[in-house]
Design a protein around this motif. Structure first.
Motif, PDB file in Angstrom:
ATOM      1  N   ARG A  17       0.869  -1.174   0.000  1.00 53.65           N
ATOM      2  CA  ARG A  17       0.000   0.000   0.000  1.00 53.65           C
ATOM      3  C   ARG A  17       0.901   1.217   0.000  1.00 53.65           C
ATOM      4  NH1 ARG A  17      -4.969   0.202   3.844  1.00 53.65           N
ATOM      5  NH2 ARG A  17      -5.686  -1.087   2.132  1.00 53.65           N
ATOM      6  N   ARG A  18       0.636   2.137  -0.928  1.00 54.01           N
ATOM      7  CA  ARG A  18       1.422   3.364  -1.013  1.00 54.01           C
ATOM      8  C   ARG A  18       0.546   4.553  -0.653  1.00 54.01           C
ATOM      9  NH1 ARG A  18       4.441   2.190  -6.626  1.00 54.01           N
ATOM     10  NH2 ARG A  18       6.119   0.938  -5.774  1.00 54.01           N
ATOM     11  N   VAL A  19       1.137   5.468   0.087  1.00 55.64           N
ATOM     12  CA  VAL A  19       0.509   6.748   0.382  1.00 55.64           C
ATOM     13  C   VAL A  19       1.455   7.799  -0.200  1.00 55.64           C
ATOM     14  CG1 VAL A  19      -0.362   8.280   2.167  1.00 55.64           C
ATOM     15  CG2 VAL A  19      -0.435   5.787   2.515  1.00 55.64           C
TER      16      VAL A  19
ATOM     17  N   LYS B  86      -1.947  12.773  -0.111  1.00 56.61           N
ATOM     18  CA  LYS B  86      -1.898  11.456   0.535  1.00 56.61           C
ATOM     19  C   LYS B  86      -2.775  10.433  -0.197  1.00 56.61           C
ATOM     20  CE  LYS B  86      -1.114  13.846   4.827  1.00 56.61           C
ATOM     21  NZ  LYS B  86      -1.449  15.167   4.347  1.00 56.61           N
ATOM     22  N   ILE B  87      -2.553  10.310  -1.496  1.00 57.96           N
ATOM     23  CA  ILE B  87      -3.322   9.387  -2.318  1.00 57.96           C
ATOM     24  C   ILE B  87      -2.889   7.962  -1.986  1.00 57.96           C
ATOM     25  CG2 ILE B  87      -3.804   8.637  -4.683  1.00 57.96           C
ATOM     26  CD1 ILE B  87      -3.338  11.627  -5.470  1.00 57.96           C
ATOM     27  N   VAL B  88      -3.869   7.117  -1.659  1.00 56.31           N
ATOM     28  CA  VAL B  88      -3.613   5.745  -1.238  1.00 56.31           C
ATOM     29  C   VAL B  88      -3.875   4.801  -2.406  1.00 56.31           C
ATOM     30  CG1 VAL B  88      -4.325   3.918   0.347  1.00 56.31           C
ATOM     31  CG2 VAL B  88      -4.265   6.297   1.133  1.00 56.31           C
ATOM     32  N   THR B  89      -2.909   3.900  -2.649  1.00 54.36           N
ATOM     33  CA  THR B  89      -3.043   2.913  -3.705  1.00 54.36           C
ATOM     34  C   THR B  89      -2.625   1.554  -3.169  1.00 54.36           C
ATOM     35  OG1 THR B  89      -2.390   4.604  -5.313  1.00 54.36           O
ATOM     36  CG2 THR B  89      -2.372   2.329  -6.067  1.00 54.36           C
ATOM     37  N   ASP B  90      -3.481   0.549  -3.327  1.00 53.41           N
ATOM     38  CA  ASP B  90      -3.110  -0.825  -3.022  1.00 53.41           C
ATOM     39  C   ASP B  90      -2.478  -1.417  -4.276  1.00 53.41           C
ATOM     40  OD1 ASP B  90      -3.985  -0.987  -0.365  1.00 53.41           O
ATOM     41  OD2 ASP B  90      -6.048  -1.335  -0.999  1.00 53.41           O
TER      42      ASP B  90
END
Length: 115
Positions: A54-56, A61-65
């Motif tokens: 998971r990236r923030v 603070k866009i969250v991507t799995d």
């Protein structure tokens, strides 16, 4: 002596389609390598990492799995070792089990801050 991290970068075993027997054989190589460093007193710690990420990112603070299949290479784990210099760690890294799978060992010295 200094502390270094050996960071292991490559493809996830599952994504490579390794059979259960191949996985077991590969893990045996990892355990043998870790035991060799442990017996020499240079292995200070380390962990394997799950391939799911998971990236923030950024100001918003866009969250991507992210799955391992979505990236070319992942950090699969790390060892912390004690050595006198980069050359000594490079020698230790010669036994890394995943070079034949295109894996990479990134060597980084750990910065020790006075507290």
């Amino acid at each position: 002596m200094k502390q270094f991290m050996m960071i292991f970068i490559g493809a996830d075993y599952t994504d490579l389609g390794l059979s259960p027997e191949e996985m077991q054989n590969r893990m045996g190589k990892w355990f043998a390598w870790g035991n060799k460093m442990g017996e020499a007193g240079i292995l200070k710690g380390g962990e394997a990492l799950h391939p799911q990420m998971r990236r923030v990112v950024g100001k918003d603070k866009i969250v991507t799995d992210i799955t391992s299949a979505e990236v070319k290479e992942i950090v699969g784990g790390y060892y912390t070792v004690e050595a006198k210099d980069f050359d000594e760690v490079q020698e230790i890294a010669k036994d890394y089990p995943d070079y034949d799978l295109g894996g990479t060992v990134e060597i980084r010295e750990i910065i020790v801050f006075d507290r």
